[in-house]
Design a protein around this motif. Sequence first.
Motif, mmCIF file in Angstrom:
data_model
loop_
_atom_site.group_PDB
_atom_site.id
_atom_site.type_symbol
_atom_site.label_atom_id
_atom_site.label_comp_id
_atom_site.label_asym_id
_atom_site.label_seq_id
_atom_site.Cartn_x
_atom_site.Cartn_y
_atom_site.Cartn_z
ATOM 1 N N PHE A 120 0.814 -1.226 0.000
ATOM 2 C CA PHE A 120 0.000 0.000 0.000
ATOM 3 C C PHE A 120 0.845 1.272 0.000
ATOM 4 N N LYS A 121 2.122 1.173 0.323
ATOM 5 C CA LYS A 121 2.981 2.358 0.325
ATOM 6 C C LYS A 121 2.980 3.064 -1.041
ATOM 7 N N ASP A 122 2.736 2.295 -2.118
ATOM 8 C CA ASP A 122 2.688 2.903 -3.457
ATOM 9 C C ASP A 122 1.600 3.969 -3.570
ATOM 10 N N GLY B 160 11.776 -2.543 4.871
ATOM 11 C CA GLY B 160 11.301 -3.339 3.740
ATOM 12 C C GLY B 160 10.466 -2.592 2.724
ATOM 13 N N ASP B 161 9.189 -2.450 3.003
ATOM 14 C CA ASP B 161 8.265 -1.951 1.978
ATOM 15 C C ASP B 161 8.465 -0.481 1.605
ATOM 16 N N THR B 162 8.769 0.366 2.581
ATOM 17 C CA THR B 162 8.925 1.783 2.281
ATOM 18 C C THR B 162 10.088 2.031 1.326
ATOM 19 N N THR C 31 -2.008 -1.977 11.436
ATOM 20 C CA THR C 31 -1.292 -0.739 11.749
ATOM 21 C C THR C 31 0.103 -0.969 12.295
ATOM 22 N N GLY C 32 1.031 -0.081 11.901
ATOM 23 C CA GLY C 32 2.388 -0.093 12.437
ATOM 24 C C GLY C 32 2.748 1.293 12.960
ATOM 25 N N ASN C 33 3.022 2.183 12.032
ATOM 26 C CA ASN C 33 3.433 3.535 12.398
ATOM 27 C C ASN C 33 2.245 4.477 12.605
ATOM 28 N N PHE C 34 1.027 3.968 12.485
ATOM 29 C CA PHE C 34 -0.219 4.714 12.683
ATOM 30 C C PHE C 34 -0.518 5.701 11.548
ATOM 31 N N GLY C 35 0.177 5.575 10.413
ATOM 32 C CA GLY C 35 -0.071 6.504 9.317
ATOM 33 C C GLY C 35 -1.362 6.184 8.572
ATOM 34 N N ASN C 36 -1.498 4.921 8.206
ATOM 35 C CA ASN C 36 -2.638 4.514 7.407
ATOM 36 C C ASN C 36 -3.960 4.744 8.153
ATOM 37 N N ILE C 37 -4.005 4.367 9.410
ATOM 38 C CA ILE C 37 -5.263 4.523 10.164
ATOM 39 C C ILE C 37 -5.527 5.999 10.497
ATOM 40 N N SER D 130 -6.549 -3.687 2.904
ATOM 41 C CA SER D 130 -5.622 -4.773 2.573
ATOM 42 C C SER D 130 -4.329 -4.134 2.075
ATOM 43 N N THR D 131 -3.220 -4.393 2.804
ATOM 44 C CA THR D 131 -2.038 -3.553 2.610
ATOM 45 C C THR D 131 -0.937 -4.159 1.754
ATOM 46 N N ALA D 132 -1.011 -5.434 1.424
ATOM 47 C CA ALA D 132 0.022 -5.997 0.530
ATOM 48 C C ALA D 132 -0.534 -7.174 -0.250
HETATM 49 C C1 LIG Z 1 3.711 -0.043 6.171
HETATM 50 C C2 LIG Z 1 2.799 -1.206 6.192
HETATM 51 C C3 LIG Z 1 1.800 -1.350 7.185
HETATM 52 C C4 LIG Z 1 1.658 -0.370 8.340
HETATM 53 O O1 LIG Z 1 1.222 0.890 7.933
HETATM 54 P P1 LIG Z 1 1.356 2.157 8.903
HETATM 55 O O2 LIG Z 1 0.945 3.325 8.095
HETATM 56 O O3 LIG Z 1 2.799 2.195 9.319
HETATM 57 O O4 LIG Z 1 0.466 1.904 10.067
HETATM 58 C C5 LIG Z 1 0.924 -2.414 7.093
HETATM 59 N N1 LIG Z 1 1.039 -3.336 6.108
HETATM 60 C C6 LIG Z 1 1.994 -3.237 5.152
HETATM 61 C C7 LIG Z 1 2.074 -4.299 4.117
HETATM 62 C C8 LIG Z 1 2.901 -2.174 5.151
HETATM 63 O O5 LIG Z 1 3.852 -2.100 4.199
#
Ligand SMILES: *Cc1c(COP(=O)(O)O)cnc(C)c1O
Length: 497
Positions: A112-114, A145-147, A267-273, A423-425
């Motif tokens: 989803f970073k794209d 990794g993804d970023t 969620t990881g860094n809380f950006g997406n949510i 769905s993030t990846a």
């Molecule tokens: C970065 C990432 C997340 C977490 O997103 P945040 O914005 O950091 O909360 C979740 N899933 C995937 C696959 C990611 O690459």
Amino acid sequence: MNYISTRADSVRVTASQAITKGISAEGGLFVPELLPELTLSDIEALSKMDYIGRAKSILSLFLTDFTDEEIEKCVKGAYGTGSFSDPAVAPVVCLEDGLNILELWKGPTCAFKDMALQILPRLMTVSAGKTAKGTEIVILVATSGDTGKAALEGFRDVENTRILVFYPNDGVSPMQKLQMCTQEGKNVSVCAIEGNFDDAQNGVKKIFTDKSVGEKLAENSMAFSSANSINWGRLVPQVVYYISAYCDMLNKGKIKSGDKVNFVVPTGNFGNILAAFYAKEMGIPVNKLICASNKNSVLTDFLTTGTYDRNREFYTTISPSMDILISSNLERLLYTAADGNRVNEWMKQLSETGKYTVDDETFAYIKSSFAAGCCDDDETKAAIGKLFKEQNYLCDTHTAVGVKVYYDYREKTGDNTPTVIASTANPFKFSKAVLEAVEGSVQGLDEFSMVERLAEVTGKECPAPLANLRNKTVRFTNCCEKNSDSMKKVIFDMLNI
Ligand SMILES: *Cc1c(COP(=O)(O)O)cnc(C)c1O
């Protein structure tokens, strides 16, 4: 519209200044002074547009010092040139059992970073043209990794920019490493670090704030900027897809205008949510934002107790992009929730003691919007297996955390509000764990054999950008020590200064 800092009320910058700077000088994050509002009829109008139309309309509310032509060029360049494999860009797939999946991984790196990093470089070049003309922007990234890959792909061959990515030598998946080391483009460099992600991150932070490095860059008409999710230019494109998802739910007849939805976000860094929260604050009818964590459950604990405490064991999980103990973007939520006045104090406590507790009023405000849950690796795999078996839908390990947490939430609360899960990846990005989830064991298979096996067992297709990696030339093999002097040398060599 102006942007203010979460740590200093007196700071006021334009959108393009916020995007070029990345972070405010005193360490705060830029937030819009006032969020634009959408009425139900605005939302109905947006639902008649395609993704590009929606993105243009929403970005123009936030980037008020961009012209309409500039916004159109950025949006079309990012989403309209075929780099996304689906013309819908971020489609909503409606499954049985109340699951609606917002697929955010149709971009070139399959994560989803794209969604943000395809447009950020374009926003940044327009911004730099307004605020720092003639300066070459140097993007430094530390990645788990993804970023890294998404930033490389987004910035490749973008005029007046250079990008250099540091990754921990043993801290990324084989697929992620290959994605980065085969990166094409004239302005890109990649370097491994003998250390873990924190070492890479600390080194990059030190160099960012090193005065002598800044001066040396300035002498060469260069300046650093950041592509990580503290940059406002990464958040605003993410607000778009939550609004777009609501529009799609309307168009599919899953909801009527004004009906509420839940959003579930791994969620990881809380950006997406946080982007989902901004969509809600703008007027998208939302019941709950459900924050899903893996075994690193620092956010679940915060959202259920009001205490943030990073003093705990760090777990390496099968959803590595969520293995985070300091969720930087939470600061922006605190700023809204506490009206700004206590954020400094909490951030100081966090850096000195690793923890803080918000006051009751702030916590009540947060609780009114958010629910939270977490699960471990076994539960994550079970969720992948169940969804595949029952609905023939294959999801990745991060998305599966969202699915599991949603099932738990629904059972516990009885809340039947229509729900959209981010769905993030793409599942093929994490083939090993996904294959284990649907088949049990993967012993003795290398990365590409696992990809093939996963395709065979599930009847799903590996996306071309991942399948093609096999035939790409490895361009970057260098590895440096984890101290910032070694990293500095790599940077100066790359920049030829
Ligand atoms: C970065 C990432 C997340 C977490 O997103 P945040 O914005 O950091 O909360 C979740 N899933 C995937 C696959 C990611 O690459």
